[in-house]
Design an enzyme around this catalytic site. Sequence first.
Site, PDB file in Angstrom:
ATOM      1  N   LYS A 184      -2.976  40.498 100.096  1.00  0.00           N
ATOM      2  CA  LYS A 184      -4.194  40.142  99.614  1.00  0.00           C
ATOM      3  C   LYS A 184      -3.483  39.828  98.291  1.00  0.00           C
ATOM      4  O   LYS A 184      -2.761  39.677  97.902  1.00  0.00           O
ATOM      5  CB  LYS A 184      -5.256  41.439  99.502  1.00  0.00           C
ATOM      6  CG  LYS A 184      -5.660  41.895 100.700  1.00  0.00           C
ATOM      7  CD  LYS A 184      -6.408  40.962 101.617  1.00  0.00           C
ATOM      8  CE  LYS A 184      -6.330  41.345 102.993  1.00  0.00           C
ATOM      9  NZ  LYS A 184      -7.258  42.189 103.551  1.00  0.00           N
TER      10      LYS A 184
HETATM   11  C1  LIG Z   1      -7.702  42.884 104.798  1.00  0.00           C
HETATM   12  C2  LIG Z   1      -9.187  42.953 105.023  1.00  0.00           C
HETATM   13  C3  LIG Z   1      -9.851  44.072 105.328  1.00  0.00           C
HETATM   14  C4  LIG Z   1      -9.471  45.332 105.137  1.00  0.00           C
HETATM   15  O1  LIG Z   1      -8.776  45.521 104.066  1.00  0.00           O
HETATM   16  P1  LIG Z   1      -7.709  47.158 104.155  1.00  0.00           P
HETATM   17  O2  LIG Z   1      -7.613  47.256 102.798  1.00  0.00           O
HETATM   18  O3  LIG Z   1      -6.634  46.757 104.779  1.00  0.00           O
HETATM   19  O4  LIG Z   1      -8.661  48.002 104.671  1.00  0.00           O
HETATM   20  C5  LIG Z   1     -11.202  44.045 105.435  1.00  0.00           C
HETATM   21  N1  LIG Z   1     -11.949  42.912 105.498  1.00  0.00           N
HETATM   22  C6  LIG Z   1     -11.099  41.711 105.449  1.00  0.00           C
HETATM   23  C7  LIG Z   1     -12.053  40.386 105.671  1.00  0.00           C
HETATM   24  C8  LIG Z   1      -9.869  41.626 105.243  1.00  0.00           C
HETATM   25  O5  LIG Z   1      -9.058  40.457 105.301  1.00  0.00           O
END
Ligand SMILES: *Cc1c(COP(=O)(O)O)cnc(C)c1O
Length: 384
Positions: A184
């Site tokens: 992210k």
């Molecule tokens: C990465 C992601 C998540 C989950 O995030 P985590 O922190 O790994 O639980 C949820 N929704 C979307 C659209 C994502 O890209």
Amino acid sequence: MRKDFLPFSRPSILEADIEAVAEVLRSGWITTGSKNAELEARFRETTGCRTAVCVSSATAGMHIALKALNIGPGDEVITPSMTWVSTVNLIVLAGATPVFADVDRDTLMVTADTLESRITDRTRLIIPVHFAGAPVDMAPIRLLAARHNNIALIEDAAHAIGTEYKGMPVGRLGTSIFSFHPIKNITTGEGGMVCSDDPDFEARIRRLKFHGLGVDAYDRQAQGRSPQAQVVEPGFKYNLPDILAVLGLGQMDRLKEMNHQRARLAGYYMEKFKNMEEILPLAVPDYPLKHAWHLFIVRLDEEKAGMDRDRFMAELKARNIGTGLHFRAAHLQKYYRETFPDIVGTLPHTEWNSQRICSLPLFPDMTPEDVDDVVDAIKAVLSK
Ligand SMILES: *Cc1c(COP(=O)(O)O)cnc(C)c1O
């Protein structure tokens, strides 16, 4: 050909970040504490959200958000199928029914129109997903939810740290959940943030993330919460350790700069693909926005390319270029295809994209020369 492997994403970690983690390790307080409080404050300043609560992942945040809204059997929750499956898993695990809205073919985001066609008397919650760093067109969706007995809204903002919609940062209004997973825009290794403009909702999230204990004030003297805190309702163990939260502080310091570099690289890709008819980048929505460029997604025109997406990804990998797949549609994953077979075929834009999308390398420490390598590799693959 490129000599070393270019991954599609890599976190940007400085020596100062490593030192900050070491300091927490030396401090004697390594789990949830002052670094969590600082990261929450930083998030409130940056997004303008009223409340922010650190959690161990966006998935954990979504789990307790569904719980805080008392989502359960008999309830329908509308979400795109073009998303990470964690949301859909949680809806099913809560005993509720996932209902999928199709997305715009070129932005991969739900619209008020695609959502409205899925609303029934049992709809309790809508979860729009900001995609690839662009914001969902939330204004008409807020009106839609209000018109239907105030259906609850939770924005999946995992891709939207630093994204703005109509002059306002995502997170400022309503409830939004951010992710700090390593791919992210900012990372804490694993982690997430639940932002809300409702202090009652915040209080519920705070206790559900930590055993259901009623108090969460970090007490500097006691180094933690009051030993007298009591369980008010059964809760989970979804807190973020300070070892991780401190990474988020350094990342937030560099958020603007890192997103700026993502935007520069994305602009360079766009220019390169302007005249390449096999490669179709996502469209940027035409309402006022600031794009966080979380991902650079293209769709492969299989006919013009003479190969399918999976072969395209394999060929790039053979040329030392990593790619990602965001996402295989949730309803086409094995479990969901078998459990809800009737949904297959009802989401044309989602399915069209699910088969053709591919995420190209994009991360702040990349250079324009890396983009050149990706584009050269694509040209080589397509001319084979
Ligand atoms: C990465 C992601 C998540 C989950 O995030 P985590 O922190 O790994 O639980 C949820 N929704 C979307 C659209 C994502 O890209």
